[in-house]
Every structure is written in structure tokens, then in C-alpha cells.
Enzyme design. Structure first.
Site, PDB file in Angstrom:
ATOM      1  N   ASP A 198       0.848  -1.187   0.000  1.00 57.35           N
ATOM      2  CA  ASP A 198       0.000   0.000   0.000  1.00 57.35           C
ATOM      3  C   ASP A 198       0.888   1.243   0.000  1.00 57.35           C
ATOM      4  O   ASP A 198       2.099   1.156  -0.253  1.00 57.35           O
ATOM      5  CB  ASP A 198      -1.003  -0.039   1.161  1.00 57.35           C
ATOM      6  CG  ASP A 198      -0.385   0.191   2.534  1.00 57.35           C
ATOM      7  OD1 ASP A 198       0.850   0.413   2.645  1.00 57.35           O
ATOM      8  OD2 ASP A 198      -1.135   0.155   3.525  1.00 57.35           O
ATOM      9  N   HIS A 199       0.301   2.378   0.326  1.00 58.58           N
ATOM     10  CA  HIS A 199       0.994   3.665   0.292  1.00 58.58           C
ATOM     11  C   HIS A 199       2.138   3.800   1.302  1.00 58.58           C
ATOM     12  O   HIS A 199       2.947   4.704   1.183  1.00 58.58           O
ATOM     13  CB  HIS A 199      -0.009   4.808   0.495  1.00 58.58           C
ATOM     14  CG  HIS A 199      -0.869   4.606   1.710  1.00 58.58           C
ATOM     15  ND1 HIS A 199      -2.026   3.850   1.660  1.00 58.58           N
ATOM     16  CD2 HIS A 199      -0.739   5.040   2.978  1.00 58.58           C
ATOM     17  CE1 HIS A 199      -2.570   3.838   2.868  1.00 58.58           C
ATOM     18  NE2 HIS A 199      -1.809   4.552   3.687  1.00 58.58           N
ATOM     19  N   CYS A 236       2.712  -3.172   4.310  1.00 64.24           N
ATOM     20  CA  CYS A 236       1.836  -2.060   4.666  1.00 64.24           C
ATOM     21  C   CYS A 236       2.431  -1.401   5.907  1.00 64.24           C
ATOM     22  O   CYS A 236       3.497  -1.807   6.369  1.00 64.24           O
ATOM     23  CB  CYS A 236       0.381  -2.495   4.851  1.00 64.24           C
ATOM     24  SG  CYS A 236      -0.042  -3.364   6.365  1.00 64.24           S
ATOM     25  N   GLY A 283       2.071  -3.864   8.786  1.00 64.79           N
ATOM     26  CA  GLY A 283       2.211  -5.240   8.314  1.00 64.79           C
ATOM     27  C   GLY A 283       1.030  -6.107   8.685  1.00 64.79           C
ATOM     28  O   GLY A 283       0.845  -7.181   8.125  1.00 64.79           O
ATOM     29  N   HIS A 329      10.127 -23.294  10.511  1.00 65.33           N
ATOM     30  CA  HIS A 329       9.153 -23.986  11.358  1.00 65.33           C
ATOM     31  C   HIS A 329       7.721 -23.935  10.846  1.00 65.33           C
ATOM     32  O   HIS A 329       6.923 -24.802  11.176  1.00 65.33           O
ATOM     33  CB  HIS A 329       9.179 -23.400  12.770  1.00 65.33           C
ATOM     34  CG  HIS A 329      10.454 -23.666  13.491  1.00 65.33           C
ATOM     35  ND1 HIS A 329      10.634 -23.332  14.818  1.00 65.33           N
ATOM     36  CD2 HIS A 329      11.633 -24.218  13.094  1.00 65.33           C
ATOM     37  CE1 HIS A 329      11.852 -23.675  15.195  1.00 65.33           C
ATOM     38  NE2 HIS A 329      12.476 -24.207  14.168  1.00 65.33           N
ATOM     39  N   ARG A 338       6.426   0.858   8.641  1.00 63.51           N
ATOM     40  CA  ARG A 338       6.599   1.933   9.620  1.00 63.51           C
ATOM     41  C   ARG A 338       7.425   1.514  10.839  1.00 63.51           C
ATOM     42  O   ARG A 338       7.712   2.337  11.705  1.00 63.51           O
ATOM     43  CB  ARG A 338       5.234   2.463  10.056  1.00 63.51           C
ATOM     44  CG  ARG A 338       4.514   3.160   8.907  1.00 63.51           C
ATOM     45  CD  ARG A 338       3.328   3.973   9.363  1.00 63.51           C
ATOM     46  NE  ARG A 338       2.734   4.643   8.213  1.00 63.51           N
ATOM     47  CZ  ARG A 338       1.515   4.381   7.739  1.00 63.51           C
ATOM     48  NH1 ARG A 338       0.753   3.492   8.336  1.00 63.51           N
ATOM     49  NH2 ARG A 338       1.069   5.031   6.692  1.00 63.51           N
ATOM     50  N   ARG A 360       2.599 -30.039  12.355  1.00 61.78           N
ATOM     51  CA  ARG A 360       1.909 -28.845  12.855  1.00 61.78           C
ATOM     52  C   ARG A 360       1.383 -28.001  11.699  1.00 61.78           C
ATOM     53  O   ARG A 360       0.255 -27.508  11.744  1.00 61.78           O
ATOM     54  CB  ARG A 360       2.861 -28.026  13.718  1.00 61.78           C
ATOM     55  CG  ARG A 360       3.287 -28.789  14.971  1.00 61.78           C
ATOM     56  CD  ARG A 360       4.439 -28.116  15.663  1.00 61.78           C
ATOM     57  NE  ARG A 360       4.879 -28.948  16.769  1.00 61.78           N
ATOM     58  CZ  ARG A 360       6.093 -28.901  17.272  1.00 61.78           C
ATOM     59  NH1 ARG A 360       6.968 -28.063  16.800  1.00 61.78           N
ATOM     60  NH2 ARG A 360       6.420 -29.688  18.272  1.00 61.78           N
TER      61      ARG A 360
END
Length: 143
Positions: free
Chosen positions: A8-9, A65, A68, A98, A109, A136
């Protein structure tokens, strides 16, 4: 390797540096991200990355982003996706080793561009360990 990237921006500068790094290493990059700082909606750029990875059009994905989190939540809605929000290269390595993560989510940011490139490098070069981790990972997807 073919890699899809979306942002994104908050992430145009990050994407530019990561794409340059990937192309220097000989990878093919499919770019779904914005190149401007004009406000956009991160799902519009996350879903295409997830679809590429889910369908096998791309080997791995990268999403970016501000925190995140939003774009990570978006791509993880796709059944075949295991996206990991990473803020250090050690976490990126563990996500692959894992969790067999197939998309890395980067918080623009909260990390530097250099850290982001290092995380991507680690993510791409780390191999899933399998073994007890495979059991898992096999339980993650909804039936």
C-alpha cells in the site's frame, strides 16, 4: 524464483529496494503494489499476491503495509497461504524453518528498508525443516 509483491501507500520505497534486490539476484518479480504515497486500500494489493502463491503462479510472496498487520490478515484469508508478519531476519528464518511460510509481511513503519531487504533475503534462502514442524503445519488450514 518467481515472486509476487504487493504494497500500500506505506511501502513504495520498500518495494522499490526489494524489487531491485530480487532482480539483481535473478528472480522474476510480479508487482501488484502501488508506486505512490496516495492513500489506497491494502486488500487491493494483498489479494493478488495471495492468489498467485495459492495457484502456484509465484513461488513466494511479499506484502508490505504500515504495520504489516492489515495486509497480513488479508492474505491469510486465502486457504493455501501461510503469511508471517516479520520484523527481524531471525523471525523471517523461523517463519520458513518452522511454519513453511509462503508470504512474508513487512511493517514499513517499524522496520528500515535495509532490514526489510535482509528479511526478504533470509526468507528466500531459508528452507522448511519439515519433520515435527510438518505435522503442525498440516493442521493450520481449515478443513
Amino acid at each position: 524464483m518467481k515472486i509476487s509483491i504487493g504494497n500500500d501507500h506505506a511501502g513504495p520505497e520498500y518495494k522499490k529496494a526489494i524489487v531491485a534486490f530480487l532482480e539483481q539476484k535473478g528472480h522474476t518479480v510480479i508487482n501488484y503494489g502501488t508506486d505512490t504515497f496516495d492513500s489506497v486500500d491494502y486488500p487491493d494489493f494483498g489479494h493478488p499476491v495471495a492468489l498467485d502463491v495459492e495457484k502456484g503462479t509465484s513461488d513466494l510472496g511479499i506484502v508490505i503495509c504500515g504495520s504489516g498487520n492489515g495486509i497480513n490478515m488479508t492474505v491469510n484469508k486465502h486457504q493455501g497461504i501461510r503469511s508471517a508478519l516479520c520484523w527481524t531476519k531471525e523471525i523471517a528464518a523461523l517463519a520458513r524453518q518452522h511454519n513453511d511460510a509462503n508470504i512474508i509481511s513487512i511493517p514499513a513503519r517499524y522496520t528500515s528498508i535495509q532490514q526489510a531487504v535482509e528479511m526478504v533475503d533470509t526468507f528466500l534462502t531459508t528452507v522448511f525443516e519439515g519433520g515435527r514442524h510438518a505435522t503442525r503445519v498440516d493442521k493450520i488450514a481449515c478443513q
